[in-house]
Every structure is written in structure tokens, then in C-alpha cells.
Design a protein around this motif. Structure first.
Motif, PDB file in Angstrom:
ATOM      1  N   UNK A  76      12.146  17.185  -2.447  1.00  0.00           N
ATOM      2  CA  UNK A  76      11.628  17.701  -3.721  1.00  0.00           C
ATOM      3  C   UNK A  76      12.579  18.748  -4.290  1.00  0.00           C
ATOM      4  N   UNK A  77      13.004  19.667  -3.441  1.00  0.00           N
ATOM      5  CA  UNK A  77      13.889  20.746  -3.888  1.00  0.00           C
ATOM      6  C   UNK A  77      15.216  20.208  -4.399  1.00  0.00           C
ATOM      7  N   UNK A  78      15.790  19.247  -3.669  1.00  0.00           N
ATOM      8  CA  UNK A  78      17.086  18.695  -4.049  1.00  0.00           C
ATOM      9  C   UNK A  78      17.021  17.909  -5.354  1.00  0.00           C
ATOM     10  N   UNK A  79      15.865  17.351  -5.658  1.00  0.00           N
ATOM     11  CA  UNK A  79      15.733  16.515  -6.855  1.00  0.00           C
ATOM     12  C   UNK A  79      15.610  17.321  -8.140  1.00  0.00           C
ATOM     13  N   UNK A  80      15.224  18.573  -8.019  1.00  0.00           N
ATOM     14  CA  UNK A  80      14.961  19.387  -9.203  1.00  0.00           C
ATOM     15  C   UNK A  80      16.254  19.686  -9.961  1.00  0.00           C
ATOM     16  N   UNK A  81      16.183  19.605 -11.290  1.00  0.00           N
ATOM     17  CA  UNK A  81      17.300  19.958 -12.153  1.00  0.00           C
ATOM     18  C   UNK A  81      17.143  21.426 -12.550  1.00  0.00           C
ATOM     19  N   UNK A  82      17.835  22.337 -11.872  1.00  0.00           N
ATOM     20  CA  UNK A  82      17.522  23.761 -11.986  1.00  0.00           C
ATOM     21  C   UNK A  82      17.720  24.380 -13.361  1.00  0.00           C
ATOM     22  N   UNK A  83      18.638  23.873 -14.160  1.00  0.00           N
ATOM     23  CA  UNK A  83      18.904  24.473 -15.469  1.00  0.00           C
ATOM     24  C   UNK A  83      18.121  23.797 -16.597  1.00  0.00           C
ATOM     25  N   UNK A  84      17.313  22.810 -16.261  1.00  0.00           N
ATOM     26  CA  UNK A  84      16.576  22.062 -17.275  1.00  0.00           C
ATOM     27  C   UNK A  84      15.322  22.832 -17.697  1.00  0.00           C
ATOM     28  N   UNK A  91       9.241  17.132 -13.687  1.00  0.00           N
ATOM     29  CA  UNK A  91       9.368  15.673 -13.620  1.00  0.00           C
ATOM     30  C   UNK A  91      10.381  15.260 -12.553  1.00  0.00           C
ATOM     31  N   UNK A  92      11.519  15.931 -12.513  1.00  0.00           N
ATOM     32  CA  UNK A  92      12.540  15.565 -11.528  1.00  0.00           C
ATOM     33  C   UNK A  92      12.071  15.871 -10.109  1.00  0.00           C
ATOM     34  N   UNK A  93      11.337  16.983  -9.930  1.00  0.00           N
ATOM     35  CA  UNK A  93      10.788  17.282  -8.609  1.00  0.00           C
ATOM     36  C   UNK A  93       9.757  16.255  -8.181  1.00  0.00           C
ATOM     37  N   UNK A  94       8.893  15.860  -9.109  1.00  0.00           N
ATOM     38  CA  UNK A  94       7.907  14.814  -8.806  1.00  0.00           C
ATOM     39  C   UNK A  94       8.585  13.491  -8.493  1.00  0.00           C
ATOM     40  N   UNK A  95       9.652  13.182  -9.222  1.00  0.00           N
ATOM     41  CA  UNK A  95      10.393  11.951  -8.944  1.00  0.00           C
ATOM     42  C   UNK A  95      10.941  11.978  -7.526  1.00  0.00           C
ATOM     43  N   UNK A  96      11.484  13.128  -7.113  1.00  0.00           N
ATOM     44  CA  UNK A  96      11.959  13.268  -5.739  1.00  0.00           C
ATOM     45  C   UNK A  96      10.846  13.098  -4.730  1.00  0.00           C
ATOM     46  N   UNK A  97       9.681  13.637  -5.051  1.00  0.00           N
ATOM     47  CA  UNK A  97       8.519  13.510  -4.168  1.00  0.00           C
ATOM     48  C   UNK A  97       8.109  12.050  -4.005  1.00  0.00           C
ATOM     49  N   UNK A  98       7.952  11.352  -5.120  1.00  0.00           N
ATOM     50  CA  UNK A  98       7.518   9.952  -5.054  1.00  0.00           C
ATOM     51  C   UNK A  98       8.592   9.051  -4.447  1.00  0.00           C
ATOM     52  N   UNK A  99       9.865   9.356  -4.695  1.00  0.00           N
ATOM     53  CA  UNK A  99      10.940   8.560  -4.094  1.00  0.00           C
ATOM     54  C   UNK A  99      10.937   8.722  -2.577  1.00  0.00           C
ATOM     55  N   UNK A 100      10.718   9.950  -2.112  1.00  0.00           N
ATOM     56  CA  UNK A 100      10.728  10.193  -0.663  1.00  0.00           C
ATOM     57  C   UNK A 100       9.523   9.546   0.006  1.00  0.00           C
ATOM     58  N   UNK A 101       8.351   9.694  -0.570  1.00  0.00           N
ATOM     59  CA  UNK A 101       7.159   9.110   0.057  1.00  0.00           C
ATOM     60  C   UNK A 101       7.210   7.591   0.058  1.00  0.00           C
ATOM     61  N   UNK A 102       7.887   7.004  -0.951  1.00  0.00           N
ATOM     62  CA  UNK A 102       8.055   5.545  -0.966  1.00  0.00           C
ATOM     63  C   UNK A 102       9.078   5.097   0.065  1.00  0.00           C
ATOM     64  N   UNK A 103      10.141   5.888   0.227  1.00  0.00           N
ATOM     65  CA  UNK A 103      11.201   5.519   1.169  1.00  0.00           C
ATOM     66  C   UNK A 103      10.784   5.734   2.617  1.00  0.00           C
ATOM     67  N   UNK A 104       9.868   6.682   2.842  1.00  0.00           N
ATOM     68  CA  UNK A 104       9.432   7.016   4.206  1.00  0.00           C
ATOM     69  C   UNK A 104       7.904   6.985   4.291  1.00  0.00           C
TER      70      UNK A 104
END
Length: 222
Positions: A76-84, A91-104
Motif C-alpha cells: 500500500x505504501x509503495x503504491x501511493x503517489x506522494x506528490x499527488x 486511489x493509488x494506495x487502494x490500487x496497491x491494496x487490491x493488487x496485493x490481495x489479488x496477487x496473494x
């Protein structure tokens, strides 16, 4: 000529193999039904070696929870766009969350289903991970309120509750996205993409938040 000795597997690598096997077993069997024999077989090692490295089933389960929780928070942390802007960050943090839970999915099943149902200390380990994500989401909602010039009533009274609500919704949506029910909607073997799932939640939650920052409030009337 002497026999060629097999290469020794480093302890750290062997331990990760055991944890990988444990994640699969706990996710599919459940904590109580999972056996150390099956975990050892899945890792390609002897049961005594599993006990030597990880001491007990309880400690093995705790190690699995810590590893999977750390991996999820890192994703989640790595997916976040910090300057956005705040909404794009969320949205980017949630995308990271859903991508990780789908992959694992097995790791997510351990965190979301198994660990939370077996009491201390397992539930506490998951609660600590969840608190990190809730704090992150709450900060973003608070930042969005300030960006919208609504740092008073919304920030003081409702931001923390909204953070918990959004994380709860994301957890429920991740469970659905990995389930046969989603496949029934999207087609056999298909699942919603992480970006689509994140957008679904943003459309549901952020649109409503936008109305709140504009001063609109729902009332039951009467």
C-alpha cells in the motif's frame, strides 16, 4: 572420487519456504485443521526441522501473520503517489491494496479470515496492521478536507470514522473480488482489476466525501 555434496540451503531461504507452505496450508485448511506434517511436506522438509526453526504451531502462525501484514502495508505504501492530490494518493494506495490481495489471496485469507477469528495474540497482530492502514487513510481524508477548505466540522468530528469505514469497505470489497461471486459477474475465471476495484470504491466513497466537504449533510428527515 568422492560424492558431490548437495548445496546447503541458507536458513533464511529455508524459513521462507516453510512460511510459504504455512500460508497455503493455513489459508486452505484453517488454523485449527492445519497440521505441521502437511506444512513440512509442503516445504519439502522434515517436521522436526519446522519445529527447530519456528518452535510451535502458534509461533509459526504468528510469523506468518507478521510477514503477510508487513507485505500488505509495504504494498500500500509503495503504491501511493506522494506528490499527488489527496484523492489520487488514496486511489493509488487502494490500487496497491487490491493488487496485493489479488496477487496473494492465501496471505489475505490468513489475515482477513483466519487470524481475526482466533483471539489474542493473533487478532492483535492483525489489528496493529489494520491500524497502520486506517491511520494512512484517515490522514488522506483529513488532507482532502483541508484542500477543500473544510478543516472544521468535518475534520474534527467525522474524519476518523470515515477512515475506519473506508478501510472496512476496502476489506469487504477485496474479499468479494477474490471470491467466486466476482467471477460470476465478470465471467468464468475473470476478476475485476485492482484499478477497477479501487475506482469502484472511490466512486462510492469519494463522491460522497466531496458533497460533505461542500457542506451537504444527509438527514433522515421527519
Amino acid at each position: 572420487m568422492g560424492a558431490v555434496k548437495s548445496k546447503r540451503v541458507p536458513r533464511a531461504v529455508r524459513e521462507q519456504q516453510m512460511l510459504d507452505a504455512a500460508v497455503r496450508t493455513f489459508a486452505r485448511r484453517g488454523y485449527r485443521a492445519a497440521s505441521m506434517d502437511e506444512i513440512a511436506e509442503g516445504a519439502g522438509v522434515s517436521k522436526p526441522l519446522v519445529y527447530l526453526y519456528l518452535n510451535s504451531k502458534d509461533e509459526l502462525f504468528s510469523a506468518v501473520i507478521r510477514r503477510e501484514a508487513a507485505a500488505l502495508v509495504a504494498a500500500v505504501t509503495a503504491a501511493v503517489e506522494p506528490e499527488a492530490p489527496a484523492d489520487r494518493q488514496l486511489w493509488s494506495g487502494l490500487t496497491g491494496f487490491f493488487a496485493h490481495t489479488a496477487a496473494y489471496p492465501d496471505g489475505w485469507a490468513v489475515l482477513h479470515q483466519q487470524a481475526r477469528t482466533h483471539g489474542e495474540p493473533f487478532a492483535l497482530e492483525v489489528a496493529a496492521m489494520r491500524a497502520e492502514i486506517v491511520e494512512f487513510v484517515t490522514d488522506l481524508i483529513g488532507a482532502a478536507a483541508k484542500e477543500a477548505g473544510c478543516a472544521g466540522e468535518l475534520a474534527d468530528r467525522e474524519v476518523a470514522g470515515l477512515g475506519h469505514a473506508l478501510v472496512g469497505a476496502a476489506e469487504s470489497l477485496a474479499e468479494w473480488a477474490n471470491s467466486p461471486a466476482a467471477s460470476g459477474v465478470y465471467g468464468a475465471g475473470e476478476r475485476p482489476s485492482a484499478k477497477d476495484t479501487a475506482a469502484t470504491l472511490m466512486n462510492f466513497a469519494w463522491a460522497g466525501l466531496g458533497r460533505m466537504t461542500d457542506g451537504e449533510r444527509w438527514s433522515p428527515g421527519g
